[in-house]
Design a protein around this motif. Structure first.
Motif: not given
Length: 268
Positions: A38, A40, A234-235
């Protein structure tokens, strides 16, 4: 993959972007688990947020992701905040303390050594070169290290983080004139809150390069992502309205740093 992207300018200010990169080589990507992929903990859209705010500014941006290796950590692996939760030179977890590597795929000491040479070192060689070039031209250089983070991360800190987090390594990485000038702007910004040397006091970049007695000043700005993103998940989409409001204050910050640089330069 070029690990660093440099744009040279004639200003005394250098913007550092160690955490906006999202490039992950295929061999490393294959070792990340679903959570790690991800990406993140990217400083989402921070380079876009600062783009065009100050003419002729120099920028140095790492293109690789911090999960490859963190360009804002001590290459010796020394913790920035001993005794507190943080992530290391090559993180084993994300900012929530969750694993990012597949079972049995955590980077080894040999992996870290390779990544230091392939990614971390080239970024800092480029950054050091630009600092020296700017200092030679202006008599001083001011490194403004650009960062962002989610406003709520219980694994790293309690409660909500202030919108503007200024780090000067407890006043050691830049002149008090620079810190106070930036403080005047952010503490007066309506609708935002701010702190100097709170939870984030400046990463390795700020602490390593900031030597005001030698004419190199370094200051870190950690912004909450809620100040310029639609959501901190996300996103991680850019919010034009939020960002434009914030950019006005960031422009004021960079301009007052430039004015302060002129004053400091005239005293030398």
């Amino acid at each position: 993959m070029n690990p660093v992207d440099v744009t040279q300018g004639s200003s005394p200010i250098i913007l550092g972007f160690p955490h906006t990169g999202t490039d992950v080589p295929d061999d490393i990507l294959a070792r990340l688990n679903e959570n790690g992929r991800l990406l993140a903990d990217t400083d989402w859209h921070i380079d876009r947020l600062y783009d065009g705010l100050l003419p002729e500014v120099t920028t140095v941006r790492a293109t690789f992701h911090r999960y490859v290796i963190d360009a804002n950590r001590d290459p010796a692996g020394v913790s920035l905040y001993p005794g507190q939760n943080t992530t290391g030179l090559v993180p084993e977890t994300d900012f929530d303390g969750k694993p990012i590597w597949r079972d049995g795929e955590k980077p080894t000491a040999a992996d870290i050594e390779t990544r230091l040479k392939r990614f971390h070192s080239p970024y800092h060689v480029a950054l050091a070169r630009e600092i020296e070039r700017v200092r030679a031209e202006h008599g001083l250089a001011i490194l403004y290290d650009c960062h962002s983070i989610r406003s709520h991360i219980p694994f790293l800190f309690e409660g909500k983080l202030p919108d503007f987090n200024i780090g000067t390594n407890e006043g050691n990485s830049c002149s008090p004139e620079i810190a106070s000038a930036v403080g005047r702007i952010v503490f007066a910004a309506r609708g935002y809150d701010a702190v100097i040397n709170g939870r984030f006091k400046g990463g390795w970049t700020t602490r390593h390069y900031g030597q005001p007695q030698l004419g190199v000043h370094a200051i870190q700005m950690e912004l909450t992502q809620s100040s310029h993103l639609k959501t901190e998940a996300p996103p991680f989409a850019y919010d034009e309205v939020k960002a434009e409001k914030l950019r006005k204050h960031l422009k004021d910050v960079l301009e007052i740093i430039k004015l302060t640089a002129v004053k400091l330069g005239s005293k030398q």
